[in-house]
Structures are given as structure tokens and as C-alpha cells.
Enzyme design. Structure first.
Site, mmCIF file in Angstrom:
data_model
loop_
_atom_site.group_PDB
_atom_site.id
_atom_site.type_symbol
_atom_site.label_atom_id
_atom_site.label_comp_id
_atom_site.label_asym_id
_atom_site.label_seq_id
_atom_site.Cartn_x
_atom_site.Cartn_y
_atom_site.Cartn_z
ATOM 1 N N GLY A 178 0.781 -1.236 0.000
ATOM 2 C CA GLY A 178 0.000 0.000 0.000
ATOM 3 C C GLY A 178 0.809 1.280 0.000
ATOM 4 C CG ASN A 211 2.185 3.462 -5.646
ATOM 5 O OD1 ASN A 211 2.612 4.500 -6.149
ATOM 6 N ND2 ASN A 211 2.787 2.289 -5.818
ATOM 7 C CG MET A 214 -1.191 -8.130 -6.171
ATOM 8 S SD MET A 214 -0.181 -7.470 -7.507
ATOM 9 C CE MET A 214 0.619 -8.971 -8.037
ATOM 10 N NE ARG A 215 -10.348 -10.103 -7.767
ATOM 11 C CZ ARG A 215 -10.802 -11.318 -8.043
ATOM 12 N NH1 ARG A 215 -10.253 -12.373 -7.501
ATOM 13 N NH2 ARG A 215 -11.822 -11.490 -8.870
ATOM 14 C CG ASN A 272 -2.461 -0.518 -12.896
ATOM 15 O OD1 ASN A 272 -2.399 -0.717 -11.675
ATOM 16 N ND2 ASN A 272 -1.740 -1.226 -13.755
ATOM 17 C CG HIS A 292 3.305 -1.880 -15.092
ATOM 18 N ND1 HIS A 292 2.951 -3.088 -14.530
ATOM 19 C CD2 HIS A 292 4.364 -2.118 -15.897
ATOM 20 C CE1 HIS A 292 3.774 -4.024 -14.985
ATOM 21 N NE2 HIS A 292 4.640 -3.469 -15.825
ATOM 22 C CG ASP A 305 -7.192 -1.328 -22.325
ATOM 23 O OD1 ASP A 305 -6.654 -2.218 -21.627
ATOM 24 O OD2 ASP A 305 -6.719 -0.949 -23.418
ATOM 25 C CD GLU A 306 -13.370 -4.948 -22.202
ATOM 26 O OE1 GLU A 306 -13.283 -6.040 -22.797
ATOM 27 O OE2 GLU A 306 -14.370 -4.216 -22.236
ATOM 28 C CD GLU A 335 5.736 2.188 -8.637
ATOM 29 O OE1 GLU A 335 4.632 1.952 -8.159
ATOM 30 O OE2 GLU A 335 6.617 1.306 -8.785
HETATM 31 C C1 GRF Z 1 3.930 -1.009 -7.309
HETATM 32 O O1 GRF Z 1 5.224 -1.276 -7.756
HETATM 33 C C2 GRF Z 1 3.018 -0.737 -8.474
HETATM 34 O O2 GRF Z 1 3.657 -0.134 -9.538
HETATM 35 C C3 GRF Z 1 2.554 -2.125 -8.850
HETATM 36 O O3 GRF Z 1 2.399 -2.801 -7.637
HETATM 37 C C4 GRF Z 1 3.271 -2.229 -6.666
HETATM 38 C C5 GRF Z 1 2.420 -1.861 -5.508
HETATM 39 O O4 GRF Z 1 3.193 -1.378 -4.435
HETATM 40 N N1 GRF Z 1 1.330 -2.067 -9.610
HETATM 41 P P1 GRF Z 1 2.469 -0.716 -3.202
HETATM 42 O O5 GRF Z 1 1.525 -1.761 -2.634
HETATM 43 O O6 GRF Z 1 1.743 0.502 -3.668
HETATM 44 O O7 GRF Z 1 3.559 -0.398 -2.245
#
Ligand code: GRF
Length: 223
Positions: free
Chosen positions: A12, A14, A94-95, A111, A113, A145-146, A178
């Protein structure tokens, strides 16, 4: 103030960066609800300790085995609607989302990445980048998107890949970016000063000429 719904499954960080930016007045938004599919996710405790509305919606378990991806997503969508969420923020969720879910929120799911898409989609993006041997990687915030890690790109931030890097040091350097990029992207989308042309997200200048522009600058590297 735009109402955010955060979906997370893990650490968490982010989410915490977004919440911190809101708390110090750097991001005009409010977190309406935090939803995790994993009860043990550290992000859940962080959300609860901030007094945010936090829901655990597990997707696996003895009583849930017959729940299809879409059935689960319908429950999540109902919780987001109940919280009057306007923008869905995937923060380490993660889904895979069902096409049905994506269609409920056109241009309203973001999202992040940890690579410069379209390079290295999917899991372990930092390790993929390292093994491929790229000299620059970074992070991408995009509309969902999908297809996995595929929607129109809102902004990207580049970081150098150093000779001394392993996947952890690279991931840590990307993560710093990020935490900056996600709030910037939310702010840009919330401003409404953009339009989509095909895959391109184009930022417009408002009447006063001061619409926000993404900062895609590369931080200085070192040898
Ligand atoms: C991050 O690296 C993000 O880019 C990816 O999953 C990770 C999540 O990290 N989608 P956090 O849970 O926000 O620390």
C-alpha cells in the site's frame, strides 16, 4: 473534490503516498473508500489507522469458491457506488479485472505499473527490465482497459538503470517516482483538462492558459 476508491492487495505504499499528498494539501481529492481483497495486506492497517472507510472483500475462501471474477467484481463495484466513488485507483491490486468491471468505469480506472509500458507488462516488471538489459526504466500511470497493463498512458517517469542495480534497488528507485507520478496523474485526470485521441492522452490548455502538464522529466542519474 474528486472521490477516490482505492483497490489494493499488499503493502500500500502508493496508497499511502496519495493519502499523504491529500493530507498536506498537495492533491485535491478525497479517499472515499479503500478496498482490499486480502485481509492481511499492510495497506489495510494503514487505511484503518487513518480512519478511512476500509472494506475487506476477499475473492478466495471456502464460502466464495463459486464466485466468478465478474460476480466478485460486481460486489466491489456496488461498494464503490455506495461510497460514491468517481475515480478508481488500482494501487497494487493483484487481481485481473473483468471486462464487465472495466466497462462500468470508462476512463475512470487508473493503474500504476513499474516499467515504461509497453515494455515489461505483467509481474516482476523490474526484474524483466534488469534481465533485458535496458539502461532506462521507470513507471507508467495509465487508464485501465480490458487488457493487462495496456490502456492509454497518462504519464511516465523515467529512472536510470545502474550497473550496480539488482531488482530491489531498481524497484526502490522506481518506487520513489511512482509515489510522485500517481498523485500527478490523479490531479491531471481530475482537472478534466485532457482528451483522448486514439491511445493518446492529450492535455489541453485551459482558458487561463495554466492547465497542468505532466512532468515526465528524468531525474539526474549517476555513474
Ligand atoms: C507497485 O510497484 C506498483 O507499480 C505495482 O504494484 C506495486 C504496488 O506497491 N502495480 P504498493 O503496494 O503501492 O507499495
Amino acid at each position: 473534490m474528486i472521490r477516490l476508491g482505492i483497490l489494493l492487495s499488499g503493502r500500500g505504499s502508493n496508497f499511502i503516498a496519495i493519502a499523504d499528498n491529500i493530507a498536506r494539501g498537495a492533491l485535491a481529492a478525497e479517499i472515499a473508500v479503500v478496498i482490499s481483497n486480502r485481509p492481511e495486506a499492510p495497506g489495510v492497517a494503514a487505511a484503518q489507522s487513518r480512519g478511512l472507510r476500509t472494506l475487506i472483500m476477499p475473492s478466495k475462501g471456502p464460502s466464495l469458491q463459486k464466485l466468478s471474477r465478474e460476480e466478485h467484481d460486481r460486489r466491489v463495484a456496488a461498494a464503490l457506488a455506495e461510497a460514491e466513488v468517481e475515480l478508481v485507483i488500482l494501487a497494487g491490486y493483484m487481481r485481473l479485472l473483468s471486462p464487465w468491471f472495466v466497462r462500468q468505469f470508462p476512463e475512470r480506472i487508473l493503474n500504476i505499473h513499474p516499467s515504461l509500458l509497453p515494455a515489461f507488462p505483467g509481474l516482476d516488471a523490474q526484474r524483466q527490465a534488469l534481465e533485458y538489459g535496458v539502461k532506462v526504466s521507470g513507471c507508467t500511470v495509465h487508464f485501465v482497459d480490458e487488457n493487462l497493463d495496456h490502456g492509454p498512458i497518462i504519464l511516465q517517469k523515467a529512472v536510470p538503470v545502474l550497473s550496480s542495480d539488482d531488482e530491489h534497488s531498481l524497484a526502490a528507485r522506481i518506487l520513489v517516482q511512482e509515489h510522485i507520478a500517481y498523485s500527478e496523474a490523479i490531479s491531471l485526470v481530475a482537472s478534466g483538462h485532457y482528451r483522448l485521441e486514439g491511445r493518446r492522452v492529450l492535455f489541453e490548455t485551459d482558458i487561463a492558459g495554466n492547465a497542468p502538464q505532466p512532468d515526465n522529466s528524468t531525474p539526474p542519474g549517476r555513474l
